[in-house]
Design a protein around this motif. Structure first.
Motif, short mmCIF file in Angstrom:
data_model
loop_
_atom_site.label_atom_id
_atom_site.label_comp_id
_atom_site.label_asym_id
_atom_site.label_seq_id
_atom_site.Cartn_x
_atom_site.Cartn_y
_atom_site.Cartn_z
N GLY A 158 45.38 37.46 47.54
CA GLY A 158 45.58 38.91 47.02
C GLY A 158 45.92 39.84 48.04
O GLY A 158 47.26 40.04 47.74
N ILE A 159 45.47 40.58 48.88
CA ILE A 159 45.85 41.51 49.76
C ILE A 159 46.99 40.98 50.68
O ILE A 159 47.99 41.56 50.63
N ALA A 160 46.89 39.87 51.34
CA ALA A 160 47.76 39.49 52.35
C ALA A 160 49.03 38.99 51.71
O ALA A 160 50.21 39.39 52.10
N LEU A 161 49.06 38.26 50.61
CA LEU A 161 50.05 37.62 50.13
C LEU A 161 50.92 38.77 49.21
O LEU A 161 52.02 38.74 48.96
N LEU A 192 49.69 51.50 47.89
CA LEU A 192 49.24 50.68 46.70
C LEU A 192 48.50 49.32 46.95
O LEU A 192 47.39 49.10 46.36
N VAL A 193 48.90 48.85 48.13
CA VAL A 193 48.06 47.48 48.69
C VAL A 193 46.63 47.99 49.06
O VAL A 193 45.60 47.32 48.74
N ILE A 194 46.59 48.98 49.90
CA ILE A 194 45.42 49.64 50.31
C ILE A 194 44.58 49.91 48.98
O ILE A 194 43.33 49.40 49.31
N ILE A 195 44.96 50.69 48.25
CA ILE A 195 44.03 51.07 46.86
C ILE A 195 43.56 49.49 46.08
O ILE A 195 42.45 49.45 45.87
N VAL A 199 39.53 48.65 46.11
CA VAL A 199 38.95 48.59 45.05
C VAL A 199 38.43 47.25 44.54
O VAL A 199 37.39 46.97 44.11
N THR A 200 39.39 46.24 44.68
CA THR A 200 38.96 45.01 44.16
C THR A 200 37.96 44.29 44.95
O THR A 200 37.17 43.55 44.66
N THR A 201 37.97 44.43 46.41
CA THR A 201 37.17 43.53 47.40
C THR A 201 35.73 44.33 47.45
O THR A 201 34.89 43.77 47.23
N ILE A 202 35.75 45.64 47.09
CA ILE A 202 34.34 46.42 47.01
C ILE A 202 33.72 46.05 45.69
O ILE A 202 32.62 45.91 45.71
N ALA A 203 34.53 45.98 44.60
CA ALA A 203 33.98 45.69 43.37
C ALA A 203 33.40 44.28 43.43
O ALA A 203 32.22 44.09 42.90
N ALA A 204 34.25 43.53 43.93
CA ALA A 204 33.82 42.01 44.02
C ALA A 204 32.47 41.95 44.94
O ALA A 204 31.54 41.23 44.59
N ILE A 451 39.89 45.68 37.22
CA ILE A 451 39.56 46.92 37.75
C ILE A 451 40.63 47.57 38.93
O ILE A 451 41.34 48.68 38.72
N GLY A 452 40.88 46.66 39.73
CA GLY A 452 41.82 46.97 40.68
C GLY A 452 43.27 47.22 39.92
O GLY A 452 43.89 48.48 40.59
N LEU A 453 43.53 46.55 39.35
CA LEU A 453 45.15 46.87 38.70
C LEU A 453 45.10 47.96 38.01
O LEU A 453 46.00 48.84 38.05
N VAL A 454 44.13 48.44 37.14
CA VAL A 454 44.10 49.62 36.43
C VAL A 454 44.23 50.80 37.43
O VAL A 454 44.79 51.70 37.26
N VAL A 455 43.10 50.92 38.38
CA VAL A 455 43.26 51.96 39.30
C VAL A 455 44.73 51.92 40.06
O VAL A 455 44.71 53.12 40.26
N THR A 456 45.17 50.91 40.49
CA THR A 456 46.29 50.92 41.38
C THR A 456 47.52 51.43 40.41
O THR A 456 48.38 52.14 40.98
N THR A 457 47.46 51.02 39.26
CA THR A 457 48.37 51.55 38.34
C THR A 457 48.43 53.04 38.03
O THR A 457 49.50 53.74 38.13
#
Length: 464
Positions: A158-161, A192-195, A199-204, A451-457
């Motif tokens: 996710g984040i790195a790639l 955008l990568v930071i957001i 969001v994704t890793t904290i939610a997970a 959730i991460g994609l929605v917030v990032t968008t």
């Protein structure tokens, strides 16, 4: 001011829609891309032989553009083979296992280490390098194997790639598709990568801890050991040499990063520095580990790396070849075939779209996320990001700004979906290392990633 659209523009747009449609139905797009190149060639050259030759020449053009990226990934994979064979990767990673005192620390230590190593080695080799070593320690600390798989997946694939700041394979493809510098895409992708990552890793993390607390997710009874890793290592290096390499290699790559900033090395120059460093590490490790057959082993590792590199990028070449035609590629392949008033097929379409449909940042961001997600449905993450870049340029031109941000957003959506977090057959390496069901891993990833994609968008709208 837009020019009157010619048939070639309409045909290019039709093939973009066809490629999207094929991706939606999870079919391979290679044939459609080749057909698109041939038809465009026939229209601009009016010659059957020239259009047939154009298919081959477009492949050559795409390979030339992508060769640096293919080679850097190949060399790094070859180096990772040497690291595994010599046991140096074990020496590099094993000390971190002592820090895993509980499941919370295990989650974040595995994730951050996976992200950092994936930036330099790419996620697939990183899974093999660290997964088997960190998994037993994380499970012993109270983090279930499914949780280990989730965190490796989200931080690595996710984040790195999706950011790919060091090797710059993903930004190169999307930037070429959009016809903008790689630097622009990388700069636009940082917030955008930071957001997306946060969001994704904290939610997970929240969902994992909640289910562990409720007893719905438990640490497995089976015992994980280091035996699987030990069978991979055929090292003759002394423990002292292993530790020296384990200490030196991260320093060398840190010096590379420092040199990139100090000397303002970007794009191909930055990639070349990392690639050269990786090649020398591969050579030194192999020669010291096998003094008798070291020379042939160097070649073997490079061949293994090249096989991996072309296996990953083989399906990308015809797709990239088609989308390069939307910008300067059409001139390189077929000559000066567009009118002087043209700014390139994609730019012309963007100008025409701006004069026809009132676009805004909200519609542009939402569309790029959807397009990116669709291109990731094949499970590659890379095969369609040229399309995301092309569509980003189209919308950015129509809106009048935000091409780099839209390109970065499409790249993030494509790779998070297809690079290995939401497509069952793309998560197999992580699932195999952790001995879990890949479909269960996808189900666990689904809610945090969406959730991460929605917030990032939403966030991207404000950057356009």
């Amino acid at each position: 001011m837009g020019i009157e659209l010619m048939g070639i523009h309409y045909v290019y747009l039709i093939f973009i829609l066809l490629i999207l449609g094929v991706m939606i139905f999870k079919k391979d797009t290679t044939l459609v891309c080749i057909a698109g190149i041939f038809v465009l060639g026939l229209m601009v050259t009016k010659s059957l032989s020239a259009s047939v030759s154009g298919v081959f020449n477009s492949f050559i053009y795409a390979i030339k553009e992508l060769l640096g990226t293919i080679l850097i990934i190949s060399i790094i994979v070859g180096m990772s083979k040497a690291l595994t064979e010599t046991g140096v990767s074990d020496s590099m990673i094993r000390p971190f296992t002592k820090l895993m005192k509980n499941k919370v620390l295990a989650y974040w230590i595995v994730g951050i280490l996976m992200m950092i190593i994936s930036w330099f080695f790419w996620p697939s080799p990183a899974v093999a390098l660290i997964g088997v070593v960190l998994l037993p320690a994380a499970v012993r600390a109270g983090l279930p194997a499914l949780g280990v798989a989730v965190v490796m997946n989200l931080f690595g694939h996710g984040i790195a790639l999706s950011s790919d700041f060091v090797i710059q394979g993903a930004p190169k493809l999307t930037a070429d598709g959009a016809g903008i510098p790689v630097d622009s895409v990388i700069s636009a992708s940082v917030p955008l990568v930071i957001i997306m990552g946060a969001v994704t890793t904290i939610a997970a993390f929240y969902f994992l801890m909640k289910d562990i607390k409720k007893g719905e997710l438990k640490v497995e009874e089976k015992i994980y050991s280091f035996e699987a890793f030990d069978t991979l290592a055929t090292s003759t290096l002394s423990p002292i040499l292993k530790n020296i390499f384990a200490f030196t290699i991260p320093i060398l790559f840190a010096l590379d990063v420092a040199a990139m900033y100090a000397k303002n090395l970007r794009g191909g120059d930055a990639t070349a520095l990392v690639g050269g460093t990786s090649a020398f590490i591969l050579i030194a490790l192999t020669l010291l580990n096998d003094r008798e057959n070291g020379l042939s082993k160097i070649t073997s590792h490079l061949i293994e790396g090249l096989q991996f590199g072309f296996k990953v990028f083989g399906p990308v070449i015809p797709i990239a070849a088609f989308f390069y035609l939307g910008d300067s590629g059409i001139t390189a392949v077929f000559g000066e075939v567009l009118p002087k008033a043209s700014h390139g097929i994609v730019n012309d379409l963007g100008i025409a779209l701006a004069n026809t449909v009132p676009l805004n940042a909200t519609l542009g961001a939402g569309t790029l996320t959807v397009v990116g997600a669709i291109t990731g449905l094949d499970g590659s993450g890379f095969s369609g990001i040229s399309l995301a870049g092309s569509v980003a340029k189209l919308f950015g031109t129509a809106i009048g700004s935000g091409t780099a941000t839209l390109t970065a957003l499409g790249q993030i959506a494509a790779i998070w979906v297809g690079g290995g977090t939401l497509i069952p057959w793309a998560v197999i390496p992580v699932a195999a290392i952790c001995d879990i069901d890949p479909f269960e891993l996808v189900r666990r990833n689904l809610k945090p990633v969406v959730i991460g994609l929605v917030v990032t968008t939403i966030a991207a709208i404000f950057f356009i």
